[in-house]
Scaffold this motif. Structure first.
Motif, PDB file in Angstrom:
ATOM      1  N   UNK A 285       0.808  -1.259  -0.094  1.00  0.00           N
ATOM      2  CA  UNK A 285      -0.080  -0.105   0.113  1.00  0.00           C
ATOM      3  C   UNK A 285       0.668   1.263   0.049  1.00  0.00           C
ATOM      4  N   UNK A 286       2.059   1.223   0.597  1.00  0.00           N
ATOM      5  CA  UNK A 286       2.869   2.359   0.731  1.00  0.00           C
ATOM      6  C   UNK A 286       3.634   2.515  -0.714  1.00  0.00           C
ATOM      7  N   UNK A 287       3.656   1.667  -1.701  1.00  0.00           N
ATOM      8  CA  UNK A 287       4.185   1.815  -2.949  1.00  0.00           C
ATOM      9  C   UNK A 287       5.520   1.257  -2.986  1.00  0.00           C
ATOM     10  N   UNK A 288       5.567   0.027  -2.310  1.00  0.00           N
ATOM     11  CA  UNK A 288       6.996  -0.702  -2.296  1.00  0.00           C
ATOM     12  C   UNK A 288       6.725  -2.188  -2.683  1.00  0.00           C
ATOM     13  N   UNK A 289       6.384  -2.384  -3.914  1.00  0.00           N
ATOM     14  CA  UNK A 289       5.851  -3.780  -4.136  1.00  0.00           C
ATOM     15  C   UNK A 289       7.223  -4.638  -4.040  1.00  0.00           C
ATOM     16  N   UNK A 290       8.652  -4.145  -4.505  1.00  0.00           N
ATOM     17  CA  UNK A 290       9.513  -5.160  -4.172  1.00  0.00           C
ATOM     18  C   UNK A 290       9.946  -5.438  -2.753  1.00  0.00           C
ATOM     19  N   UNK A 291       9.894  -4.483  -1.853  1.00  0.00           N
ATOM     20  CA  UNK A 291      10.003  -4.752  -0.271  1.00  0.00           C
ATOM     21  C   UNK A 291       8.913  -5.715   0.139  1.00  0.00           C
ATOM     22  N   UNK A 292       7.485  -5.735  -0.684  1.00  0.00           N
ATOM     23  CA  UNK A 292       6.458  -6.347  -0.130  1.00  0.00           C
ATOM     24  C   UNK A 292       6.705  -8.198  -0.650  1.00  0.00           C
ATOM     25  N   UNK A 293       7.244  -8.191  -1.542  1.00  0.00           N
ATOM     26  CA  UNK A 293       7.682  -9.397  -2.141  1.00  0.00           C
ATOM     27  C   UNK A 293       8.608  -9.996  -1.507  1.00  0.00           C
ATOM     28  N   UNK A 294       9.739  -9.472  -1.127  1.00  0.00           N
ATOM     29  CA  UNK A 294      10.723  -9.756  -0.342  1.00  0.00           C
ATOM     30  C   UNK A 294      10.168 -10.058   1.256  1.00  0.00           C
ATOM     31  N   UNK A 295       9.119  -9.365   1.657  1.00  0.00           N
ATOM     32  CA  UNK A 295       8.856  -9.766   3.172  1.00  0.00           C
ATOM     33  C   UNK A 295       8.279 -11.060   3.111  1.00  0.00           C
ATOM     34  N   UNK A 296       7.491 -11.520   1.923  1.00  0.00           N
ATOM     35  CA  UNK A 296       6.678 -12.546   1.962  1.00  0.00           C
ATOM     36  C   UNK A 296       7.624 -13.942   1.751  1.00  0.00           C
ATOM     37  N   UNK A 297       8.562 -13.539   0.578  1.00  0.00           N
ATOM     38  CA  UNK A 297       9.651 -14.756   0.245  1.00  0.00           C
ATOM     39  C   UNK A 297      10.406 -15.131   1.408  1.00  0.00           C
TER      40      UNK A 297
END
Lengths: 175, 103
Positions: free
Chosen positions: A45-57
């Protein structure tokens, strides 16, 4: 979609509170996975899709699997849960709880007096992150790679000695 | 689908998570729970970096998040190896038993 941020933040905080209060390690791990998924939604939601993917993976995937392996090896059962419940008395946690609550109150007080700046609605794409990683932050990438190498060698060293100790114990039992 | 939230609210969220992790580190005695609480604290620090990056629409926040991720991965691998080591010699994971560093 501002309300989604607050819902995800509430879910993450409640799940994290459950993590630090559980007596069963597996329950705590599952709550932590929920907390990490909520945090990943916030990153998205904050506009950081790469960090979101890293958080999940990496967090919810790799690191949590490592924790699950260790808890399974330690075979935490009802006996450990009972012991943990005995350790988690009011007299044990009330001191740290009060001290951290005071610090958190101070943080909230400081933040309440800050400017009313909003986060920007723009998305920082993975391409921008990659260009920044291999541009101005190249030295940091090298340092992290050396840190990971040190972690690898250290974990190998500990596991090697652990395996040798078990092997010699078995040999001693046979003798 | 990008939401515009007050910068302070994102920082307060990260701060609440950080202090929950700190309370966990101080209050628990099981080494696995202490490592888990350390992960909560590192994750909260990374979130604070990303929130600050989103404030200025800069990629630096996400770069720092990746560095924090690397530190967390190295820390958890060594920490869990030490927990296994502790369990192997003491037959429990009470952190109070880890007083002697000799192998």
């Amino acid at each position: 979609m501002t309300v989604a941020f607050y819902i995800a933040a509430a879910v993450s905080i409640v799940a994290t509170f459950m993590v630090i209060t559980r007596v069963n390690a597996i329950h705590a791990l599952l709550y932590f996975v929920v907390s990490l998924l909520a945090a990943a939604l916030i990153l998205l939601l904050l506009g950081a899709p790469f960090a979101a993917a890293m958080e999940v993976i990496i967090y919810a995937g790799a690191i949590m699997v490592l924790f699950v392996f260790v808890v399974m090896i330690l075979s935490a059962g009802p006996r450990e849960a009972l012991q943990e419940r005995q350790w988690l008395r009011v007299s044990t946690w009330i001191g740290p709880a009060i001290l951290t609550a005071v610090l958190l109150g101070e943080l909230l007080y400081v933040m309440a007096g800050a400017t009313g700046a909003l986060t920007t609605p723009a998305q920082v794409t993975p391409a921008q992150v990659g260009a920044s990683l291999l541009g101005p932050y190249l030295l940091g990438v090298e340092l992290v790679s050396m840190l990971l190498l040190v972690g690898l060698i250290g974990a190998f060293h500990l596991a090697y000695r652990l395996g040798k100790g078990e092997a010699s114990e078995e040999a001693g039992g046979k003798r | 689908m990008i939401s515009q939230v007050p910068f302070e609210h994102g920082m307060i969220f990260a701060g609440v998570l950080f202090f929950l992790g700190l309370a966990g580190v101080l209050a628990r005695r099981d080494a696995v729970f202490i490592l888990l609480s350390l992960e909560i604290m590192l994750n909260a620090a990374g979130l604070a970096f990303v929130v600050a990056g989103a404030r200025f629409a800069a990629p630096d926040g996400q770069v720092m998040f990746l560095f924090v991720l690397g530190v967390a991965a190295a820390e958890v691998s060594l920490g869990l190896a030490l927990v296994l080591w502790l369990y192997h010699w003491q037959r429990n994971v009470d952190i109070d038993n880890a007083r002697s560093l000799r192998g």
